[in-house]
Design a protein around this motif. Structure first.
Motif, PDB file in Angstrom:
ATOM      1  N   PHE A   1     -11.292  21.023  -3.725  1.00 30.27           N
ATOM      2  CA  PHE A   1     -10.415  19.958  -3.235  1.00 30.27           C
ATOM      3  C   PHE A   1      -9.073  19.983  -3.957  1.00 30.27           C
ATOM      4  CE2 PHE A   1      -9.074  15.441  -3.270  1.00 30.27           C
ATOM      5  CZ  PHE A   1      -8.957  15.284  -1.905  1.00 30.27           C
TER       6      PHE A   1
ATOM      7  N   LEU B   1      -7.245  -2.276   6.490  1.00 28.74           N
ATOM      8  CA  LEU B   1      -7.240  -1.185   7.460  1.00 28.74           C
ATOM      9  C   LEU B   1      -8.222  -1.520   8.565  1.00 28.74           C
ATOM     10  CD1 LEU B   1      -7.260   2.109   5.361  1.00 28.74           C
ATOM     11  CD2 LEU B   1      -5.351   0.945   6.437  1.00 28.74           C
TER      12      LEU B   1
ATOM     13  N   ILE C   1      -4.304   2.799   0.835  1.00 26.70           N
ATOM     14  CA  ILE C   1      -3.376   3.516   1.709  1.00 26.70           C
ATOM     15  C   ILE C   1      -3.069   2.716   2.982  1.00 26.70           C
ATOM     16  CG2 ILE C   1      -4.155   5.758   0.896  1.00 26.70           C
ATOM     17  CD1 ILE C   1      -5.609   5.994   3.631  1.00 26.70           C
ATOM     18  N   ILE C   2      -1.960   3.089   3.625  1.00 27.09           N
ATOM     19  CA  ILE C   2      -1.631   2.479   4.909  1.00 27.09           C
ATOM     20  C   ILE C   2      -2.300   3.282   6.022  1.00 27.09           C
ATOM     21  CG2 ILE C   2       0.528   1.539   4.087  1.00 27.09           C
ATOM     22  CD1 ILE C   2       1.921   3.859   5.444  1.00 27.09           C
ATOM     23  N   ASP C   3      -2.258   2.734   7.225  1.00 30.84           N
ATOM     24  CA  ASP C   3      -2.916   3.362   8.377  1.00 30.84           C
ATOM     25  C   ASP C   3      -2.271   4.723   8.673  1.00 30.84           C
ATOM     26  OD1 ASP C   3      -4.137   3.948  10.701  1.00 30.84           O
ATOM     27  OD2 ASP C   3      -3.912   1.968  11.595  1.00 30.84           O
TER      28      ASP C   3
ATOM     29  N   ALA D   1      -9.726   7.247   6.169  1.00 35.09           N
ATOM     30  CA  ALA D   1      -9.450   7.181   4.739  1.00 35.09           C
ATOM     31  C   ALA D   1     -10.652   7.629   3.927  1.00 35.09           C
ATOM     32  CB  ALA D   1      -9.057   5.754   4.355  1.00 35.09           C
ATOM     33  N   GLU D   2     -11.862   7.234   4.378  1.00 34.67           N
ATOM     34  CA  GLU D   2     -13.031   7.522   3.556  1.00 34.67           C
ATOM     35  C   GLU D   2     -13.639   8.883   3.859  1.00 34.67           C
ATOM     36  OE1 GLU D   2     -15.357   4.152   4.418  1.00 34.67           O
ATOM     37  OE2 GLU D   2     -14.262   2.847   3.018  1.00 34.67           O
TER      38      GLU D   2
ATOM     39  N   ARG E   1       0.844  -1.191   0.000  1.00 34.83           N
ATOM     40  CA  ARG E   1       0.000   0.000   0.000  1.00 34.83           C
ATOM     41  C   ARG E   1       0.875   1.236   0.000  1.00 34.83           C
ATOM     42  NH1 ARG E   1      -5.553  -0.508   2.912  1.00 34.83           N
ATOM     43  NH2 ARG E   1      -6.100  -2.659   2.471  1.00 34.83           N
TER      44      ARG E   1
ATOM     45  N   LEU F   1      -4.089  11.518  -0.882  1.00 36.44           N
ATOM     46  CA  LEU F   1      -4.936  11.267  -2.046  1.00 36.44           C
ATOM     47  C   LEU F   1      -4.389  12.017  -3.254  1.00 36.44           C
ATOM     48  CD1 LEU F   1      -8.305  11.901  -0.211  1.00 36.44           C
ATOM     49  CD2 LEU F   1      -7.292   9.693  -0.672  1.00 36.44           C
TER      50      LEU F   1
ATOM     51  N   PRO G   1      -0.682   7.761   2.963  1.00 37.75           N
ATOM     52  CA  PRO G   1      -2.076   8.227   3.063  1.00 37.75           C
ATOM     53  C   PRO G   1      -2.275   9.632   2.503  1.00 37.75           C
ATOM     54  CG  PRO G   1      -1.031   8.324   5.187  1.00 37.75           C
ATOM     55  CD  PRO G   1      -0.033   7.715   4.264  1.00 37.75           C
TER      56      PRO G   1
ATOM     57  N   VAL H   1      -6.095  16.707   1.323  1.00 43.02           N
ATOM     58  CA  VAL H   1      -5.513  15.671   0.469  1.00 43.02           C
ATOM     59  C   VAL H   1      -4.661  14.738   1.321  1.00 43.02           C
ATOM     60  CG1 VAL H   1      -3.947  15.276  -1.454  1.00 43.02           C
ATOM     61  CG2 VAL H   1      -5.551  17.174  -1.536  1.00 43.02           C
ATOM     62  N   ASN H   2      -3.894  15.342   2.244  1.00 42.16           N
ATOM     63  CA  ASN H   2      -3.023  14.576   3.126  1.00 42.16           C
ATOM     64  C   ASN H   2      -3.823  14.159   4.364  1.00 42.16           C
ATOM     65  OD1 ASN H   2      -1.082  13.642   4.849  1.00 42.16           O
ATOM     66  ND2 ASN H   2       0.356  15.295   4.466  1.00 42.16           N
ATOM     67  N   ILE H   3      -4.097  12.852   4.483  1.00 41.18           N
ATOM     68  CA  ILE H   3      -4.992  12.386   5.545  1.00 41.18           C
ATOM     69  C   ILE H   3      -4.337  12.539   6.924  1.00 41.18           C
ATOM     70  CG2 ILE H   3      -6.226  10.361   6.391  1.00 41.18           C
ATOM     71  CD1 ILE H   3      -6.476   9.496   3.447  1.00 41.18           C
ATOM     72  N   THR H   4      -3.013  12.356   6.967  1.00 45.48           N
ATOM     73  CA  THR H   4      -2.321  12.515   8.249  1.00 45.48           C
ATOM     74  C   THR H   4      -2.517  13.920   8.807  1.00 45.48           C
ATOM     75  OG1 THR H   4      -0.671  11.012   7.347  1.00 45.48           O
ATOM     76  CG2 THR H   4      -0.152  12.081   9.401  1.00 45.48           C
TER      77      THR H   4
ATOM     78  N   LEU I   1     -10.216   8.977  -4.118  1.00 45.74           N
ATOM     79  CA  LEU I   1     -10.946   8.828  -2.858  1.00 45.74           C
ATOM     80  C   LEU I   1     -11.708   7.507  -2.788  1.00 45.74           C
ATOM     81  CD1 LEU I   1     -11.971   9.981  -0.206  1.00 45.74           C
ATOM     82  CD2 LEU I   1     -13.739  11.168  -1.468  1.00 45.74           C
TER      83      LEU I   1
ATOM     84  N   ALA J   1      -9.513   4.805  -1.732  1.00 47.09           N
ATOM     85  CA  ALA J   1      -8.555   5.165  -0.689  1.00 47.09           C
ATOM     86  C   ALA J   1      -8.388   4.070   0.358  1.00 47.09           C
ATOM     87  CB  ALA J   1      -8.969   6.466  -0.022  1.00 47.09           C
ATOM     88  N   SER J   2      -9.538   3.519   0.846  1.00 48.93           N
ATOM     89  CA  SER J   2      -9.410   2.585   1.965  1.00 48.93           C
ATOM     90  C   SER J   2      -8.757   1.279   1.544  1.00 48.93           C
ATOM     91  CB  SER J   2     -10.779   2.327   2.594  1.00 48.93           C
ATOM     92  OG  SER J   2     -11.663   1.861   1.627  1.00 48.93           O
TER      93      SER J   2
ATOM     94  N   ALA K   1      -9.007   3.553  10.953  1.00 49.56           N
ATOM     95  CA  ALA K   1      -8.228   3.996   9.798  1.00 49.56           C
ATOM     96  C   ALA K   1      -9.115   4.093   8.562  1.00 49.56           C
ATOM     97  CB  ALA K   1      -7.082   3.025   9.545  1.00 49.56           C
ATOM     98  N   ARG K   2     -10.079   3.160   8.435  1.00 48.33           N
ATOM     99  CA  ARG K   2     -10.950   3.203   7.273  1.00 48.33           C
ATOM    100  C   ARG K   2     -11.830   4.447   7.324  1.00 48.33           C
ATOM    101  NH1 ARG K   2     -14.141  -1.231   7.596  1.00 48.33           N
ATOM    102  NH2 ARG K   2     -12.262  -2.502   7.495  1.00 48.33           N
TER     103      ARG K   2
END
Lengths: 125, 233
Positions: free
Chosen positions: B196, B31, A78-80, B39-40, A60, A65, A63, B49-52, A71, A74-75, B35-36
């Protein structure tokens, strides 16, 4: 490559655990306070490495996008992201703690003119 | 000798615990639920854009506020512990080796570029890998370069303190605005989410991350300045 990926995770985790052990051993056995500080930062690095390795999922990507990771997928792609956020926090706090320890070491040397932990025996029992 | 043996025993025990954990670990293939969700939902909810970044600034914004507070505390204590050693006199400054011509000229060229890179990294924290903490550390590295080139250089502590406290205060105020206008403390949906993937998107996240970047930069700069101003022993 694919066959190696699980090995890579385990190798990263083993390295992290070894760094933690090495750091603790250094803190317990070194006499020089500066070396103890260095050993402490070693084990901090080890902890970070282990957390990152736990968050890694095979095959993977990061994280973030973009065109490669839309999107909708995405799940599955990507990694956690949570361990990464935790390690980001841990690195910054680790830096603050290291600066603090170095300031204390400076102060100890200023007052006692020694960096040998064996000579600082007020709290010994 | 007995001490070293005891230390080895302790490390051996800890190593055994780690070994069990390590042997038992199988890398996940899916995940987990949290985490899911991130992500969603982070892109539709917050427009990042950057989930972290979404996790650090919004979902766990309170943790980040705490982190910034810990950093502030450690910088303050470093300043406090070293305060008596400060004010290097001209006599002790004599003994300092200057960085040399190469480093001095190089730093004049590089410092503005490094500052620009740092600002770029924290302004784009919601779009690219990076953010306030990384950008702030880069800002502080410019300060470090200046100190290396000229160890006798002094920075205005008043300016550093001003940046540090004003950004910290604005961060908390933005968090409070979140209670009034959006879902709760540090909710970043107080500004429109925008398009976005563009610079002006993701609500207040770029704003908050820029404040964090400036604050972290000032924090590290004050630590470096304090450390460099202590007198040689």
């Amino acid at each position: 490559m694919d066959a190696l990926s699980p090995l890579a995770v385990h190798a990263a985790m083993a390295t992290g655990f070894l760094l933690i052990l090495l750091g603790f051993y250094g803190v317990l056995t070194q006499r020089n306070i500066l070396r103890m500080v260095v050993a402490f930062t070693l084990s901090t690095t080890g902890v970070n490495l282990v957390i990152i390795a736990i968050g890694y999922t095979l095959r993977r990507t990061a994280p973030i996008l973009d065109e490669a990771v839309p999107l909708a997928e995405a799940s599955a792609r990507i990694i956690d992201p949570l361990p990464q956020a935790l390690v980001l926090t841990a690195i910054v706090i680790g830096l603050g703690i290291t600066a603090l320890m170095l300031a204390y070491v400076y102060k100890i040397y200023q007052v006692r003119r020694t960096l040998d932990i064996g000579k600082l025996s007020e709290l010994k029992w | 000798m007995i001490k070293r043996l005891l230390a080895l025993l302790l490390i051996g025990g800890l190593g055994g615990v780690f070994l069990l954990l390590w042997l038992d670990f199988t890398p996940p293939t899916e995940l987990n639920e949290v985490a899911r969700y991130y992500a969603e939902q982070s892109a539709p909810d917050l427009g990042t854009v950057n989930i972290t970044t979404a996790i650090i600034v919004t979902y766990r914004g309170l943790d980040t506020l705490g982190e910034v507070t810990v950093l502030f505390l450690s910088a303050a204590v470093v300043g406090m512990v070293l305060v008596r050693g400060r004010r290097r006199t001209a006599a002790t400054a004599e003994g300092l080796v200057s960085g040399g011509e190469l480093l001095a000229s190089g730093s004049r060229l590089l410092v503005p570029l490094i500052l620009l890179l740092g600002v770029y990294i924290f302004v784009n924290g919601h779009l690219t890998p990076g953010g306030g903490f990384q950008g702030g550390a880069i800002l502080a590295s410019a300060v470090l370069l200046m100190l290396l080139a000229d160890p006798t250089r002094r920075f205005s502590h008043r300016l550093i303190t001003l940046v540090e406290s004003s950004t910290g205060l604005s961060y908390v105020l933005l968090g409070v605005v979140g209670i009034v206008l959006a879902g709760g403390f540090l909710d970043t949906r107080i500004l429109p989410l925008g398009e976005f993937g563009t610079l002006f998107s993701a609500g207040a996240i770029p704003l908050i991350y820029s404040l964090i970047g400036l604050k972290v930069g000032a924090e590290f700069a004050s630590m470096l300045a304090n450390l460099s101003e202590t007198e040689a022993l």
